[in-house]
Design a protein around this motif. Structure first.
Motif, PDB file in Angstrom:
ATOM      1  N   ASN A 141      22.838 -46.743   8.167  1.00 42.06           N
ATOM      2  CA  ASN A 141      24.059 -46.761   8.984  1.00 42.06           C
ATOM      3  C   ASN A 141      24.345 -45.226   8.936  1.00 42.06           C
ATOM      4  N   SER A 142      24.073 -44.546   7.974  1.00 38.80           N
ATOM      5  CA  SER A 142      24.247 -42.879   8.006  1.00 38.80           C
ATOM      6  C   SER A 142      23.329 -42.551   9.209  1.00 38.80           C
ATOM      7  N   LEU A 143      22.252 -42.849   9.529  1.00 37.44           N
ATOM      8  CA  LEU A 143      21.450 -42.501  10.552  1.00 37.44           C
ATOM      9  C   LEU A 143      21.861 -43.023  11.874  1.00 37.44           C
ATOM     10  N   ARG A 144      22.468 -44.271  11.838  1.00 36.08           N
ATOM     11  CA  ARG A 144      22.908 -44.661  13.143  1.00 36.08           C
ATOM     12  C   ARG A 144      24.097 -44.156  13.522  1.00 36.08           C
ATOM     13  N   LEU A 145      25.031 -43.797  12.497  1.00 34.79           N
ATOM     14  CA  LEU A 145      26.127 -42.831  12.807  1.00 34.79           C
ATOM     15  C   LEU A 145      25.652 -41.773  13.540  1.00 34.79           C
ATOM     16  N   LYS A 146      24.837 -40.754  13.242  1.00 36.38           N
ATOM     17  CA  LYS A 146      24.446 -39.548  13.491  1.00 36.38           C
ATOM     18  C   LYS A 146      23.809 -39.839  14.929  1.00 36.38           C
TER      19      LYS A 146
ATOM     20  N   SER B  37      16.403 -43.197  -6.866  1.00 35.08           N
ATOM     21  CA  SER B  37      17.508 -43.335  -7.743  1.00 35.08           C
ATOM     22  C   SER B  37      18.643 -43.715  -6.884  1.00 35.08           C
ATOM     23  N   TYR B  38      19.443 -44.562  -7.381  1.00 34.73           N
ATOM     24  CA  TYR B  38      20.381 -45.016  -6.732  1.00 34.73           C
ATOM     25  C   TYR B  38      21.806 -44.511  -7.235  1.00 34.73           C
ATOM     26  N   GLY B  39      21.651 -43.513  -7.948  1.00 30.60           N
ATOM     27  CA  GLY B  39      22.908 -42.720  -8.265  1.00 30.60           C
ATOM     28  C   GLY B  39      23.520 -41.846  -7.235  1.00 30.60           C
ATOM     29  N   TYR B  40      22.800 -41.466  -6.292  1.00 23.52           N
ATOM     30  CA  TYR B  40      23.550 -40.491  -5.226  1.00 23.52           C
ATOM     31  C   TYR B  40      23.411 -40.838  -3.782  1.00 23.52           C
ATOM     32  N   LEU B  41      24.568 -40.963  -3.138  1.00 25.06           N
ATOM     33  CA  LEU B  41      24.460 -41.244  -1.669  1.00 25.06           C
ATOM     34  C   LEU B  41      24.658 -40.053  -0.919  1.00 25.06           C
ATOM     35  N   PRO B  42      24.364 -39.579   0.252  1.00 25.61           N
ATOM     36  CA  PRO B  42      24.600 -38.459   1.026  1.00 25.61           C
ATOM     37  C   PRO B  42      26.122 -38.836   1.526  1.00 25.61           C
ATOM     38  N   GLU B  43      26.569 -37.390   1.504  1.00 21.41           N
ATOM     39  CA  GLU B  43      28.037 -37.783   1.963  1.00 21.41           C
ATOM     40  C   GLU B  43      28.075 -37.522   3.426  1.00 21.41           C
TER      41      GLU B  43
ATOM     42  N   SER C  70      32.584 -47.560  10.185  1.00 14.25           N
ATOM     43  CA  SER C  70      33.244 -48.729   9.282  1.00 14.25           C
ATOM     44  C   SER C  70      32.188 -49.348   8.221  1.00 14.25           C
ATOM     45  N   ALA C  71      30.925 -49.388   8.703  1.00 15.42           N
ATOM     46  CA  ALA C  71      29.934 -50.005   7.742  1.00 15.42           C
ATOM     47  C   ALA C  71      29.474 -48.768   6.867  1.00 15.42           C
ATOM     48  N   LEU C  72      29.593 -47.813   7.147  1.00 12.98           N
ATOM     49  CA  LEU C  72      29.076 -46.664   6.348  1.00 12.98           C
ATOM     50  C   LEU C  72      30.209 -46.722   5.041  1.00 12.98           C
ATOM     51  N   LEU C  73      31.428 -46.627   5.359  1.00  6.46           N
ATOM     52  CA  LEU C  73      32.727 -46.506   4.555  1.00  6.46           C
ATOM     53  C   LEU C  73      32.760 -47.824   3.766  1.00  6.46           C
ATOM     54  N   LEU C  74      32.340 -48.526   4.190  1.00  6.19           N
ATOM     55  CA  LEU C  74      32.574 -50.183   3.548  1.00  6.19           C
ATOM     56  C   LEU C  74      31.233 -50.411   2.624  1.00  6.19           C
ATOM     57  N   GLY C  75      30.077 -49.618   3.015  1.00  2.05           N
ATOM     58  CA  GLY C  75      28.748 -49.632   2.365  1.00  2.05           C
ATOM     59  C   GLY C  75      28.743 -48.859   0.943  1.00  2.05           C
ATOM     60  N   ARG C  76      29.602 -47.920   1.287  1.00  2.00           N
ATOM     61  CA  ARG C  76      29.773 -47.042  -0.235  1.00  2.00           C
ATOM     62  C   ARG C  76      30.659 -47.736  -0.988  1.00  2.00           C
ATOM     63  N   GLU C  77      31.519 -48.402  -0.700  1.00  2.00           N
ATOM     64  CA  GLU C  77      32.294 -49.305  -1.476  1.00  2.00           C
ATOM     65  C   GLU C  77      31.405 -50.394  -2.109  1.00  2.00           C
TER      66      GLU C  77
END
Length: 450
Positions: free
Chosen positions: A425-430, A236-242, A361-368
């Protein structure tokens, strides 16, 4: 009107078939954690990293051995021929030769007492182990990212192929209908040619997508060793981890402290600094405790048959005086290696800061972007429904309907890629912050179909 309804039903069936192919795999699919498990067993780069760590552990044991006692046993058995002419231990005018056998052995125990270079080598070895452990952790993090990148790239290619096939089915249905209409002189030859051209272009896109999928699967197999792995798509594309925090500076500071490559280079700089001290200590005196026994049994010779034995115990002091400049040269080389290590540390810190900043930055822009593409996808659904109504009313053509469907496929593809990019990008950030672990892969894996 009936022909149009049949045509639209065929388009809808093609779209439904593509969706079912994406959501409900026939065979049991393997998720991201399965791919990572295969990579842990099959990836040559990871195997090399583990072997390098084992090598450093062995070097630590070698450094520790430098302050352990050393026991040496030597023995010999010889056949001898000796000639003596002249004076020999008070005997004058001797002219004698003799053949005899000799047997002997020597036992020596040496215990280092004062060897500063070896003490420093032992300390440096512990630091090398810590640096190697950090390198191994960095290799594991790199493996996680490589698996995730290759997995989602293969998943993108697989879904691109399904979308391309669905588009080909829709356009082929349209071309067949136009061909029948041309035969009945309802449609023009130009319309038939345009429909055939659209079908061939769609077929070319399918072939290109198939080649891309083969390439992406081969790249994944390079890491996992499993060329036939069945992939799991996003459920599902309705949830993205915070994120735990959206403060960029907090992530950058975390990267400065915990990035595994940066931690490794810091420790390696310290090891290089100790190496300079080790080379300088080579010019210092050394002190060893020695205990030794020598024994010899001669069956003949000028002195006749005899057995000799000697036991000794004492201290041995050695003071290096001149070695031709070797110590100075080794010290100079060690200083140069230390400066290189500092440069690598500075580069690693900048890379860690850049990776954390870029991924954040990519993560924040990716959410939008995901939010915008969700809206766009909903709009394409509405556009398809509106175009369908226009076709039935005679105000829109089947070409318009195919174009609307294509835009819908493009929106689905773009949304899929955006969600995959967000997860990567969430994995890359961590990873940049030094907090990426198997639980993070499991969290992403729970978003996939079983």
């Amino acid at each position: 009107m009936t022909g149009k309804w049949i045509y639209w039903a065929g388009l809808r069936a093609g779209l439904l078939g593509a969706a079912l192919a994406l959501v409900s795999p026939i065979v049991q699919a393997e998720g991201l954690t399965h791919a990572f498990a295969h990579a842990m067993e099959q990836d040559p780069t990871w195997a090399e990293a583990r072997a390098r760590y084992a090598e450093v552990l062995a070097d630590r044991d070698l450094a520790r051995a430098g302050y352990h006692p050393v026991l040496t046993v030597a023995g010999r058995a010889t056949a001898n021929h000796r000639e003596v002419v002249g004076d020999y231990f008070g005997l004058q005018d001797i002219d004698r030769s003799d053949d005899f056998e000799a047997f002997g052995y020597s036992i020596q125990l040496r215990q280092p007492i004062l060897r500063l270079d070896r003490w420093r080598q032992r300390d440096a070895a512990s630091l090398r182990v810590a640096a190697a452990a950090a390198r191994l952790n960095a290799a594991e993090v790199d493996l996680m990212l490589r698996v995730a990148d290759a997995y989602f790239a293969a998943l993108d290619a697989e879904q691109d192929l399904e979308f391309a096939k669905a588009e080909l089915r829709a356009i082929s249905d349209r071309a067949d209908q136009v061909r029948e209409q041309a035969q009945l002189e309802i449609a023009t030859e130009l319309g038939r040619s345009e429909a055939d051209a659209q079908r061939e272009l769609a077929r070319a896109r399918v072939l290109r997508a198939e080649q891309a999928l083969l390439t992406r699967r081969a790249e994944l197999a390079l890491i996992t060793g499993e060329p036939t792995m069945v992939l799991s798509a996003i459920r599902s594309y309705g949830y993205l981890p915070e994120l735990s925090t959206t403060d960029r500076e907090a992530w950058v500071q975390q990267a400065r402290e915990s990035n595994p490559l940066l931690v490794a280079t810091r420790l390696e700089s310290e090891v290089a600094s100790r190496a300079v001290d080790i080379e300088r200590a080579a010019r210092l005196p050394t002190l060893d405790l020695i205990a030794q026994r020598d024994y010899i049994d001669n069956s003949g010779g000028v002195s006749g048959e005899r057995e000799d034995s000697e036991d000794l115990i004492g201290l041995e002091l050695r003071l290096p005086v001149f070695d031709g400049g070797a110590t100075r040269a080794r010290t100079t080389a060690a200083v140069a290696r230390y400066e290189q290590a500092l440069a690598r540390q500075a580069r690693a810190q900048r890379q860690a800061e850049f990776q954390a900043t870029s991924a954040h930055s990519a993560l924040l822009l990716g959410r939008e972007q995901v939010a915008a593409l969700r809206t766009a996808r909903s709009a394409t659904y509405d556009a398809v429904e509106a175009t369908e109504g226009g076709v039935f009313a005679g105000t829109r053509t089947e070409v318009d309907l195919v174009q609307a469907l294509r835009e819908r496929f493009d929106a689905e593809r773009a949304l899929t890629r955006a969600v995959h990019g967000y997860l990567l990008n969430s994995l890359r950030l961590k990873a940049a912050a030094g907090t990426l672990g198997t639980p993070d892969l499991m969290s992403v894996n729970r978003m996939l179909d079983d």
